[in-house]
Enzyme design. Sequence first.
Site, PDB file in Angstrom:
ATOM      1  N   LYS A  64       0.945  -1.181   0.095  1.00  0.00           N
ATOM      2  CA  LYS A  64       0.108   0.011  -0.045  1.00  0.00           C
ATOM      3  C   LYS A  64       0.903   1.014  -0.121  1.00  0.00           C
ATOM      4  O   LYS A  64       1.616   1.416   0.966  1.00  0.00           O
ATOM      5  CB  LYS A  64      -0.863  -0.050   1.245  1.00  0.00           C
ATOM      6  CG  LYS A  64      -1.643   1.207   1.534  1.00  0.00           C
ATOM      7  CD  LYS A  64      -2.495   1.124   2.580  1.00  0.00           C
ATOM      8  CE  LYS A  64      -3.354   2.299   2.969  1.00  0.00           C
ATOM      9  NZ  LYS A  64      -4.478   2.147   3.918  1.00  0.00           N
ATOM     10  N   GLU A  84      -3.602   7.166   2.039  1.00  0.00           N
ATOM     11  CA  GLU A  84      -3.739   7.418   3.234  1.00  0.00           C
ATOM     12  C   GLU A  84      -2.544   7.552   4.265  1.00  0.00           C
ATOM     13  O   GLU A  84      -2.516   7.154   5.247  1.00  0.00           O
ATOM     14  CB  GLU A  84      -4.591   6.280   3.866  1.00  0.00           C
ATOM     15  CG  GLU A  84      -5.984   6.209   2.999  1.00  0.00           C
ATOM     16  CD  GLU A  84      -7.103   5.107   3.714  1.00  0.00           C
ATOM     17  OE1 GLU A  84      -8.208   5.549   3.612  1.00  0.00           O
ATOM     18  OE2 GLU A  84      -6.699   4.005   4.299  1.00  0.00           O
ATOM     19  N   ARG A  96      -0.944  -2.253  -4.663  1.00  0.00           N
ATOM     20  CA  ARG A  96      -2.485  -1.817  -4.358  1.00  0.00           C
ATOM     21  C   ARG A  96      -2.643  -0.290  -5.147  1.00  0.00           C
ATOM     22  O   ARG A  96      -2.100   0.482  -5.188  1.00  0.00           O
ATOM     23  CB  ARG A  96      -3.081  -1.657  -2.857  1.00  0.00           C
ATOM     24  CG  ARG A  96      -2.884  -2.883  -2.299  1.00  0.00           C
ATOM     25  CD  ARG A  96      -3.034  -2.501  -0.724  1.00  0.00           C
ATOM     26  NE  ARG A  96      -4.440  -2.789  -0.538  1.00  0.00           N
ATOM     27  CZ  ARG A  96      -5.171  -1.755   0.331  1.00  0.00           C
ATOM     28  NH1 ARG A  96      -4.741  -0.994   0.877  1.00  0.00           N
ATOM     29  NH2 ARG A  96      -6.243  -2.141   0.549  1.00  0.00           N
ATOM     30  N   ARG A  98     -12.797  11.685  -5.884  1.00  0.00           N
ATOM     31  CA  ARG A  98     -11.828  10.759  -5.305  1.00  0.00           C
ATOM     32  C   ARG A  98     -12.277   9.302  -6.098  1.00  0.00           C
ATOM     33  O   ARG A  98     -11.315   8.412  -6.289  1.00  0.00           O
ATOM     34  CB  ARG A  98     -12.475  10.005  -3.828  1.00  0.00           C
ATOM     35  CG  ARG A  98     -11.723   9.131  -3.133  1.00  0.00           C
ATOM     36  CD  ARG A  98     -11.971   8.961  -1.838  1.00  0.00           C
ATOM     37  NE  ARG A  98     -11.715   7.464  -1.251  1.00  0.00           N
ATOM     38  CZ  ARG A  98     -11.918   7.045  -0.109  1.00  0.00           C
ATOM     39  NH1 ARG A  98     -12.508   7.881   0.908  1.00  0.00           N
ATOM     40  NH2 ARG A  98     -11.743   5.804   0.328  1.00  0.00           N
ATOM     41  N   ASP A 109     -14.392   2.464  -1.629  1.00  0.00           N
ATOM     42  CA  ASP A 109     -14.026   1.679  -0.737  1.00  0.00           C
ATOM     43  C   ASP A 109     -15.012   0.740  -0.058  1.00  0.00           C
ATOM     44  O   ASP A 109     -15.470   0.941   1.102  1.00  0.00           O
ATOM     45  CB  ASP A 109     -13.525   2.772   0.683  1.00  0.00           C
ATOM     46  CG  ASP A 109     -12.569   1.985   1.537  1.00  0.00           C
ATOM     47  OD1 ASP A 109     -12.437   0.920   1.301  1.00  0.00           O
ATOM     48  OD2 ASP A 109     -12.390   3.011   2.578  1.00  0.00           O
ATOM     49  N   GLU A 123     -16.522  -4.310   7.602  1.00  0.00           N
ATOM     50  CA  GLU A 123     -16.113  -2.765   8.118  1.00  0.00           C
ATOM     51  C   GLU A 123     -17.272  -2.026   7.925  1.00  0.00           C
ATOM     52  O   GLU A 123     -17.814  -1.198   8.527  1.00  0.00           O
ATOM     53  CB  GLU A 123     -14.923  -2.210   7.127  1.00  0.00           C
ATOM     54  CG  GLU A 123     -14.540  -0.670   7.683  1.00  0.00           C
ATOM     55  CD  GLU A 123     -13.443  -0.134   6.884  1.00  0.00           C
ATOM     56  OE1 GLU A 123     -12.768  -1.076   6.229  1.00  0.00           O
ATOM     57  OE2 GLU A 123     -13.163   0.859   7.334  1.00  0.00           O
TER      58      GLU A 123
HETATM   59  C1  BDP Z   1     -10.320   1.526   4.599  1.00  0.00           C
HETATM   60  C2  BDP Z   1     -10.090   1.023   5.866  1.00  0.00           C
HETATM   61  C3  BDP Z   1      -8.649   1.312   6.256  1.00  0.00           C
HETATM   62  C4  BDP Z   1      -7.834   0.700   5.456  1.00  0.00           C
HETATM   63  C5  BDP Z   1      -8.100   1.024   4.151  1.00  0.00           C
HETATM   64  C6  BDP Z   1      -7.229   0.246   3.074  1.00  0.00           C
HETATM   65  O1  BDP Z   1     -10.801   1.809   6.760  1.00  0.00           O
HETATM   66  O2  BDP Z   1      -8.741   0.687   7.719  1.00  0.00           O
HETATM   67  O3  BDP Z   1      -6.475   0.807   5.667  1.00  0.00           O
HETATM   68  O4  BDP Z   1      -9.173   0.900   3.590  1.00  0.00           O
HETATM   69  O5  BDP Z   1      -7.551  -0.516   2.271  1.00  0.00           O
HETATM   70  O6  BDP Z   1     -11.727   0.663   4.033  1.00  0.00           O
HETATM   71  O7  BDP Z   1      -6.045   0.452   2.780  1.00  0.00           O
END
Ligand code: BDP
Length: 709
Positions: free
Chosen positions: A296, A300, A333, A345, A374, A402
């Site tokens: 990743k 984020e 990713r 987004r 997401d 989630e």
């Molecule tokens: C989001 C989640 C987060 C993950 C992120 C991801 O809230 O905790 O780190 O995706 O996929 O849905 O990297």
Amino acid sequence: MMRRLVARCAVVLALMLGAAPASAEDGYDLWLRYRPLPAAQAAALPGAVAAQEQDPTIRVAAQELERALAGLRANPREGGQGAIVIGTARSPQVAALGLPLAGLGDEGYLLRSATVAGRPVTVIAASRPAGVLYGAFALIRRLQLCQPLDRLNVTDRPKVKLRILNHWDNLDRSVERGYAGQSIWDWWRLPDAKDPRYIDYARANASLGINGTVLNNVNAKAESLTAPYIAKAAAVADTLRPYGIKVYLSARFSAPIELGGLKTADPLDPAVRAWWKAKADEIYRTIPDFGGFLVKANSEGQPGPRDYHRSHADGANALAAAVAPHGGIVMWRAFVYAETDPEDRAKQAYSEFKPVDGKFADNVLVQVKNGAIDFQPREPFHPLFGAMPKTPMMIEFQITKEYLGFSTHLVYLGTLFAETLEADTFAKGRGSTVARVVDGSLDGHRLSGIAGVANIGRDRDWSGSTFDQANWYAFGRLAWNPTADPRAIATEWAGLTFTPDPTFVRPAVEMMMGSRQAAVDYMTPLGLAHLMATGHHYGPGPWVSDLARPEWNPTYYHRANASGIGFDRTRTGSNAVAQYAPPVARRFADPGKTGEDLLLWFHHVAWDRRMADGSTLWDTLVRRYDRGVTAVGTMRRQWDALRPHVDAERWEQTAAFLNVQEREARWWRDASIAYFQSISGRPLPAGTAQPEHPLDWYKAQSFPFAPGH
Ligand code: BDP
């Protein structure tokens, strides 16, 4: 014929249950319960397992068959109708049968009824030991479901090469977005102590054909690449190896700085490349069949190649070069979006990745979430599917719920997974489904893969609820065959997990099949998305508008105002529709053709717009919320009626959770309607209940200790 036999098995089972109340079960055995069959079926079970090869995988296949046979017989004297002969062409017994093993690949198998020396036998044959193991589990499923073994002639092989769980498990045993307790990986006690659960984990995964697992969170710590942690991962790899499961690690892109003391992690810097190469060599010395890295990057807040003005391909290729000599791969990713980018987004990953199609090394797969935002209750398929024909595209699903009620809401995800896999990208004309992109057949890729974010934890039942086990199961079965039917999977799972009795299975499968739509209706109907509360993502928060990054706010997604609601992704808005192939783009661009399920994903729609049935959008929205709540009430009553078929422990837990779900469905509905009404200013349609509390009450709820955060 098949149905009749299943029914026969089930009727006797039901009689047995009537005679003695079902004994308590805690869910630990998952779908591998191996409980005694009725005497008539037990009498027809094969008596012995014959394996001639000295191979660890064939050994565990034989052990599993023996374990199943022993469990399915109430008494050891039952059965004995011929043997099960298992193996590859290296076994003289199997070779003598002259079976067509050549087309089976490394993991396919065939099941055959045959006669050896005048005696009936059941044969499980494959070209490689992994196929024998998968064949053993396929045969066991048949035995458990009372399907006949005579005239058996089955050939099967996986359509997708890499079928991988992603554990978002941290080194301190917390699990990001985990709702089933702590991580099963006991990093502290590894490598010396290996929890026996690792073997049961391997059995469960192998029974589905899952052949890889990423042990640590994508939000990775560099420490997982240090020598002590490599040794720990190696201990897990040793346990999983006989079950055909390879271990992978999430790699932190800045590890060359953090562990190697370098000044940079620039993927084109020779010292950085040398560091990754040395690290890969070190890992492969300890784990010779290490699968590779999941990354990743620039997502984020994670470090990545963009920090050095390099592309994602540059980043992926640096790691890919390090593992390539060892046969390893990199799963890179595509879940990227940046606070500095004012663009919708939903468009950002495509804009970032599409231009680098063709630039990735040939041992890289780009791993793309099923939708562009997401893991929401419903999203259209990600526009990157079909848009990068030169790159193997792996799909990533979230098995852990989630955004779908954690482990206390019953939501069967087989239908969600299948909805995406069946979607037609039109990349090469009609029939260019996401499944065909993912299995590599559309563009002729050697590598192909499906990943699922695991819902596994230390809870006794592994997944936090019995019905969440079905999501692990459905993921595995669809990873093996992305065109499998989610209803058939649910039917199989319910039969294995509870009883094959159709008077149980039929209504249970009905509950499962409607459950995802119910959650969509009470959480995010009509194509809405991302309306959950902040951080923990538990419960509704459509009013949230004060978070640092615009695209973290629910108001960014629903865009409700006095005139209407929804995100305009057509030409008059963000034009995200243009990222799809023209026939798909045209459909999504036209509110009359988009379909109600995705309407507000693509369109900002006036509150008073007339829907297909003549009602206004506002009235339809409210009715959708009501429909969701009603559906959960129906599920709860269906489950009440199933009580006689289910052991007390699992029945009661599910019943308790359905009460939670019904209460929370109403909470989602009431909170959302209270908020949207404050914006639309419209009265509720006749006959609908007012929210139980005023809007401020819903806004005031807080959950500081919600799990998984
Ligand atoms: C989001 C989640 C987060 C993950 C992120 C991801 O809230 O905790 O780190 O995706 O996929 O849905 O990297």
